[in-house]
Scaffold this active site. Structure first.
Site, short mmCIF file in Angstrom:
data_model
loop_
_atom_site.label_atom_id
_atom_site.label_comp_id
_atom_site.label_asym_id
_atom_site.label_seq_id
_atom_site.Cartn_x
_atom_site.Cartn_y
_atom_site.Cartn_z
N ASP A 29 -6.89 3.57 12.85
CA ASP A 29 -5.57 4.17 12.69
C ASP A 29 -5.60 5.51 11.96
O ASP A 29 -4.87 6.42 12.29
CB ASP A 29 -4.63 3.18 12.00
N SER B 188 -3.76 -9.06 7.63
CA SER B 188 -3.25 -7.70 7.75
C SER B 188 -2.63 -7.58 9.14
O SER B 188 -3.29 -7.85 10.15
CB SER B 188 -4.39 -6.71 7.56
N ARG C 254 0.58 4.79 17.11
CA ARG C 254 0.17 5.79 16.11
C ARG C 254 0.46 7.24 16.49
O ARG C 254 0.97 8.00 15.66
CB ARG C 254 -1.33 5.63 15.77
N ASP D 92 0.82 -1.22 0.00
CA ASP D 92 0.00 0.00 0.00
C ASP D 92 0.85 1.26 0.00
O ASP D 92 0.71 2.11 -0.89
CB ASP D 92 -0.92 0.04 1.23
N1 ARG Z 1 -7.77 -3.10 15.80
C1 ARG Z 1 -6.53 -2.63 16.32
C2 ARG Z 1 -6.61 -1.18 16.67
O1 ARG Z 1 -7.47 -0.50 16.21
C3 ARG Z 1 -5.36 -2.90 15.43
C4 ARG Z 1 -5.43 -2.39 14.04
C5 ARG Z 1 -4.11 -2.58 13.39
N2 ARG Z 1 -4.10 -3.04 12.06
C6 ARG Z 1 -3.98 -4.30 11.63
N3 ARG Z 1 -3.61 -4.47 10.42
N4 ARG Z 1 -4.21 -5.33 12.36
O2 ARG Z 1 -5.80 -0.69 17.43
#
Ligand code: ARG
Length: 393
Positions: A125, A177, A96, A13
């Site tokens: 995110d 992912s 983040r 990406d």
């Molecule tokens: N659901 C988790 C959060 O919002 C992790 C998201 C991270 N992304 C992934 N590709 N798992 O903090």
């Protein structure tokens, strides 16, 4: 020419995004944040840099932020006992705001007009990046190409990457992912979207299958000073090393897995699995120590704060006034959180089995049923009468 700083991971990406932004007329600066995602899995930052340049980046910044991440982000969350919806230790959510902080910093240094990220429009995110960037510099424009570009599928992105000779490893199609840092791993998508199915063993990356682990437990002692872990089995470690070490040991015993359906801020429920051996061990030990040294009122009130704190972190409000105020509260509760907790790791479980602290409020002469008992039981009678008085009609 307009300049943009992109949070770059090296994946498909963000690599396509570099090229895409260039096509839109931007000079693209890539920023790679090292939050420990490469620990133990040999992430190659040189290869990532080369890929960014091949994709068309004018410049690449790679910053090792591991110390800042564990000290200024993971530790406040640990002290606050911040756990989202009872299970998620917030590894991704804590990373983040730190990445966004450096995006903004580099944008200033480079005199860029905008920052960009590779998040989709469905997750948390994007919120965390954009809210943080907006708080730190509301004048920066934010670009989220994945929300608006023309690619409909992974295959179309692969085509695009091929067309522009972006060196992407498409041979091993990742079935999930994944977001990874030193505090934990978040895994979603693919077969995990089927809620009725147990996650396949291959979805887990750093924890061994708990059911096939050693038939002997492993004991480990963690010592804290004012809420911060300092020692394992009596040996002092640097924080980052201490966490890496616990990830290894915990992972070996299958500790730190979680499987949940969580409420995203954008209103979607999603199934995600997590691995966070060190964070799990530390949260259990920290909580156990608090139950020894905090008085009842403070301990119970702090639970309410923990709940709110975890929501703020999850919802991207790290740099908010409430979060700052809660930190002040939490820090004031950690004055006496020093001591040692002994834990037993066994087949995916982590259980506190012994504890000691110089600030312990436990008084054996009061709780004992033996003959050293100093508790004046006669006093209980009056106490109970007065305590229950308001409820008698
Ligand atoms: N659901 C988790 C959060 O919002 C992790 C998201 C991270 N992304 C992934 N590709 N798992 O903090």
């Amino acid at each position: 020419m307009k300049k943009v700083v992109l949070a770059y991971s090296g994946g498909l990406d963000t690599s396509c995004i570099v090229r895409w932004l260039k096509e839109q007329g931007y000079e693209v600066i890539c920023f790679v944040a090292d939050l420990g995602q490469g620990l133990g899995c040999g992430e190659n930052f040189e290869a990532i840099e080369e890929r960014a340049l091949a994709a068309g980046a004018a410049k690449v910044y790679i910053r090792n932020l591991q110390d800042e991440f564990v000290e200024d982000f993971c530790m406040p969350a640990l002290k606050a006992n911040a756990i989202y919806e009872g299970k998620y230790l917030l590894a991704t959510a804590l990373g983040r705001p730190l990445i966004a902080k450096y995006l903004v910093q580099i944008a200033h240094k480079e005199k860029a007009d905008s920052v960009a990220h590779g998040c989709t429009g469905k997750g948390n995110d994007q919120v965390r990046f954009e809210v943080t960037a907006g708080i730190l510099d509301p004048k920066l424009e934010i670009i989220a190409p994945v929300r608006c570009w023309e690619f409909k599928s992974r295959d179309e992105e692969i085509e695009y990457a091929k067309m522009y000779n972006i060196p992407i490893d498409v041979t091993k199609k990742k079935p999930y992912s994944i977001d990874r840092n030193i505090w934990g791993i978040s895994i979603e998508a693919g077969i995990l979207e089927n809620l009725e199915q147990e996650p396949p063993e291959d979805a887990y990356m750093i924890t061994k299958n708990p059911t096939t682990q050693a038939s002997y437990p492993k004991y480990i002692e963690v010592s804290f000073e004012k809420g911060i872990p300092k020692k394992i089995d009596g040996r002092i470690y640097k924080l980052k090393t201490l966490i890496s070490h616990l990830n290894e040991v915990g992972g070996l015993y299958g500790v730190g897995r979680a499987d949940l359906v969580e409420n995203r801020l954008v209103g979607i429920k999603s199934r995600e699995i997590y691995e966070a051996p060190a964070a799990t061990i530390l949260h259990i030990a920290h909580k156990e120590l608090e139950s020894l040294v905090l008085d009842r009122e403070l301990a119970h009130f702090k639970e309410i704060i923990s709940l709110k704190y975890s929501e703020l972190v999850y919802n991207g409000l790290w740099y908010s006034p409430l979060k700052e105020a809660l930190d002040a509260f939490v820090n004031s509760t950690q004055k006496y959180v020093s001591g040692t907790i002994k834990l037993k790791l066994f087949k995916g479980n982590c259980i506190a089995v012994a504890r000691k602290s110089r600030h312990s409020l436990y008084k054996k002469e009061l709780s004992t049923y033996g003959k050293e008992d100093k508790f004046n039981q006669k006093l209980a009678e009056g106490f109970i009468r007065i305590w229950g008085m308001p409820y008698q009609r």
